[in-house]
Design a protein around this motif. Structure first.
Motif, PDB file in Angstrom:
ATOM      1  N   GLU A   1       0.806  -1.229   0.000  1.00 36.19           N
ATOM      2  CA  GLU A   1       0.000   0.000   0.000  1.00 36.19           C
ATOM      3  C   GLU A   1       0.833   1.270   0.000  1.00 36.19           C
ATOM      4  OE1 GLU A   1      -2.840  -0.302   3.183  1.00 36.19           O
ATOM      5  OE2 GLU A   1      -4.041  -1.805   2.108  1.00 36.19           O
ATOM      6  N   ASN A   2       2.125   1.160   0.336  1.00 37.62           N
ATOM      7  CA  ASN A   2       2.926   2.380   0.339  1.00 37.62           C
ATOM      8  C   ASN A   2       4.363   2.128  -0.116  1.00 37.62           C
ATOM      9  OD1 ASN A   2       4.556   1.643   2.694  1.00 37.62           O
ATOM     10  ND2 ASN A   2       2.632   1.885   3.829  1.00 37.62           N
ATOM     11  N   ALA A   3       5.071   3.236  -0.358  1.00 39.36           N
ATOM     12  CA  ALA A   3       6.413   3.174  -0.934  1.00 39.36           C
ATOM     13  C   ALA A   3       7.427   2.560   0.027  1.00 39.36           C
ATOM     14  CB  ALA A   3       6.856   4.577  -1.342  1.00 39.36           C
ATOM     15  N   VAL A   4       7.182   2.701   1.348  1.00 39.84           N
ATOM     16  CA  VAL A   4       8.100   2.117   2.327  1.00 39.84           C
ATOM     17  C   VAL A   4       8.062   0.594   2.225  1.00 39.84           C
ATOM     18  CG1 VAL A   4       8.544   1.833   4.812  1.00 39.84           C
ATOM     19  CG2 VAL A   4       7.936   4.083   3.896  1.00 39.84           C
ATOM     20  N   GLN A   5       6.851   0.052   2.123  1.00 39.71           N
ATOM     21  CA  GLN A   5       6.695  -1.400   1.984  1.00 39.71           C
ATOM     22  C   GLN A   5       7.354  -1.879   0.695  1.00 39.71           C
ATOM     23  OE1 GLN A   5       2.426  -1.489   2.144  1.00 39.71           O
ATOM     24  NE2 GLN A   5       2.363  -1.546   4.392  1.00 39.71           N
TER      25      GLN A   5
END
Ligand code: C2E
Ligand code: CA
Ligand code: CA
Ligand code: CA
Length: 278
Positions: free
Chosen positions: A239-243
């Motif tokens: 769901e996000n860029a960190v993941q």
């Protein structure tokens, strides 16, 4: 005391009866919707994490019970599984996904991988492999472009029997992914013996990834296990860029999730891919 107890018991049995009746009703509307061709598939892109192109998509079942009102698959798939409806329904899903894959190929999207969910109840049917073969022949798609997503529950059957079946499927070129990996109860030794191609890291472990080492735990273990056993990896629910960055850093090369795209109808998927390329 006694009277109250009996009252309570009646209350619970009535509530149970009501729940059972509701399930029966939902199942009969599902059967009706299936024969009236009111079920459809949506497709969620699967992405190559390092460089971004679309590798393929996962086909997901949708039931629009009336305009604008959808019954979530988590509610009706278990009913279909318990009642045996999953066998014809699962065949329809496979057939429809293959037809859409053929259409994409004809429109120049070559090498696209179509991932199709297969329930344990469907997989364990003696006729499963011949059904698969028949659908592949009818739809004229390359077997190597089909991936079946099975959950760890397949490993509940006798390992030799499952592996014979899996080998039979893989010999034809179809690949196998273990879905929701890490949420089941199968032992590592059983998993190591399974005749499969890919592990699909469950969303719950992807959710944990916040860029710190402490939270990377289970995803990291699954990725290490995959590397150790020579299995490819894909993460779900990114769901996000960190993941995305954490997964890539740990060596998971493929993913799907809302960061990239939500599941969508086939026409929209084509537009989305055209936009992603340009
Ligand atoms: P699944 O196989 O784990 O499918 C992934 C689910 O996660 C899908 O829910 C998808 O919409 C959702 N999802 C994808 N990306 C994200 C994300 O970034 N964040 C969040 N929060 N969710 C995300 P959906 O479509 O509601 O399907 C639920 C489950 O129903 C599936 O889980 C699968 O177990 C079952 N299912 C769906 N279609 C079929 C089918 O054709 N056959 C069978 N046997 N099961 C199916
Ligand atoms: Ca799946
Ligand atoms: Ca999954
Ligand atoms: Ca999942």
């Amino acid at each position: 005391g006694k009277r109250l107890g009996r009252g309570k018991a009646n209350y619970f049995s009535e509530a149970l009866g009501r729940a059972a009746r509701e399930r029966m009703q939902l199942l009969s509307s599902l059967r009706a919707a299936f024969s009236a061709e009111q079920l459809s598939l949506v497709f969620q892109p699967q992405i190559e994490l390092a460089s971004g192109p679309v590798i393929g998509a996962e086909a997901l079942l949708r039931w629009e019970i009336e305009p604008g009102r959808w019954v979530p698959p988590d509610q009706f798939i278990p009913l279909a599984e318990q009642s045996g409806l999953i066998v014809p329904l699962g065949e329809w899903v496979l057939r429809t996904a293959c037809r859409q894959l053929h259409r994409l190929t004809e429109r120049g999207h070559t090498g696209f991988r179509m991932a199709v969910n297969v329930s344990h109840a469907q997989f364990r049917e003696p006729g499963f492999v011949s059904m698969l073969e028949c659908v592949l022949a009818d739809s004229r798609v390359a077997a190597s472009q089909i991936e079946l997503e099975l959950t760890e529950s397949v490993a509940m059957d006798h390992i030799d029997d499952i592996n014979t079946k899996l080998a039979d499927i893989r010999r034809r070129g179809v690949t196998i992914a273990i879905d929701d990996f890490g949420t089941g109860y199968s032992s590592l030794s059983v998993l190591r013996q399974l005749n499969i191609d890919r592990l699909k890291i469950d969303r719950s472990f992807v959710k944990e990834l916040d860029g710190t080492h402490t939270k990377a735990g289970i995803a990291q273990l699954i990725i290490a296990l995959g590397h150790q056993c020579n299995l490819a990896l894909i993460a779900e629910g990114v769901e996000n860029a960190v993941q995305r960055r954490s997964l890539l850093a740990m060596g998971c090369l493929e993913a799907q999730g809302f960061l990239f795209a939500r599941p969508m109808p086939i026409e929209q998927l084509e537009d989305w891919m055209a936009a992603a390329v340009s």
